[in-house]
Design a protein around this motif. Sequence first.
Motif, short mmCIF file in Angstrom:
data_model
loop_
_atom_site.label_atom_id
_atom_site.label_comp_id
_atom_site.label_asym_id
_atom_site.label_seq_id
_atom_site.Cartn_x
_atom_site.Cartn_y
_atom_site.Cartn_z
N LYS A 93 66.68 -26.38 -5.72
CA LYS A 93 66.24 -25.02 -5.44
C LYS A 93 65.27 -24.53 -6.51
O LYS A 93 64.24 -23.91 -6.20
CB LYS A 93 67.46 -24.08 -5.36
N GLU A 94 65.61 -24.81 -7.77
CA GLU A 94 64.74 -24.40 -8.87
C GLU A 94 63.38 -25.09 -8.80
O GLU A 94 62.35 -24.48 -9.05
CB GLU A 94 65.42 -24.70 -10.21
N GLN A 132 61.34 -23.47 -6.11
CA GLN A 132 60.83 -22.17 -6.55
C GLN A 132 59.66 -22.34 -7.52
O GLN A 132 58.68 -21.60 -7.45
CB GLN A 132 61.96 -21.36 -7.21
N GLU A 166 56.59 -23.48 -5.49
CA GLU A 166 56.05 -22.37 -4.71
C GLU A 166 55.29 -21.40 -5.61
O GLU A 166 54.22 -20.91 -5.23
CB GLU A 166 57.17 -21.64 -3.98
#
Length: 211
Positions: free
Chosen positions: A11-12, A15, A18
């Motif tokens: 997830k990190e 992020q 992105e």
Amino acid sequence: MPQTSRTNSKKERRQENEALILSAAEKVFAEAGFGGATMQLIADVAGLPKANLHYYFPTKESLYRQVVQNIFQIWLQAADTFDQAEGPAEGIGAYIDAKMEISRRHPAGSKVWASEVMHRAPVIQDYLETTLMEWTDGRAAIVQRWIEEGRMAPVNPHHLLYMLWATTQHYADFGHQIETLNGGAPLSDAQWEEAKKSVKDIILRGIGVIK
């Protein structure tokens, strides 16, 4: 590695990627416009493979709309002062402070928005007709209430908002011009504070909030 740790790490990483892509896209769209920008150029600026861009944003338009939405959301957060303020001095004064600071920290995003609108918003016209219109009418109603309460001069609320946008975003959209007139150097911290104070004094005096 536990499943939770792997999930958080993934997830990190997503992020971070992105954020890299959006930052690069903001710069490229600001300089080249929607038509002149390419996914390959954005990938090069981000330092990522082009395939990564298409994984997160399937098309150039989807990436462009996200960049535009991001700057607008930042502007919306700045306008929270209207809803929470005791009166026009606090609300409009804090809004000017926040918008000036956004122009300082997110100049490319502001330029993307300005360029899109100057070209008659070919990509985000629907956004202007819905989200922006609703937000503007809501803030204009607050200004009108302050006028009816006798807390500020009777001005057209919409034109006041247009003036606030034009003045604060000028420091981003015409940053090069300001730097040139400032001896070729960006405004210092002290000069930014002076600019914010000057804009607030001029506008708040003009609408009769301060003497």
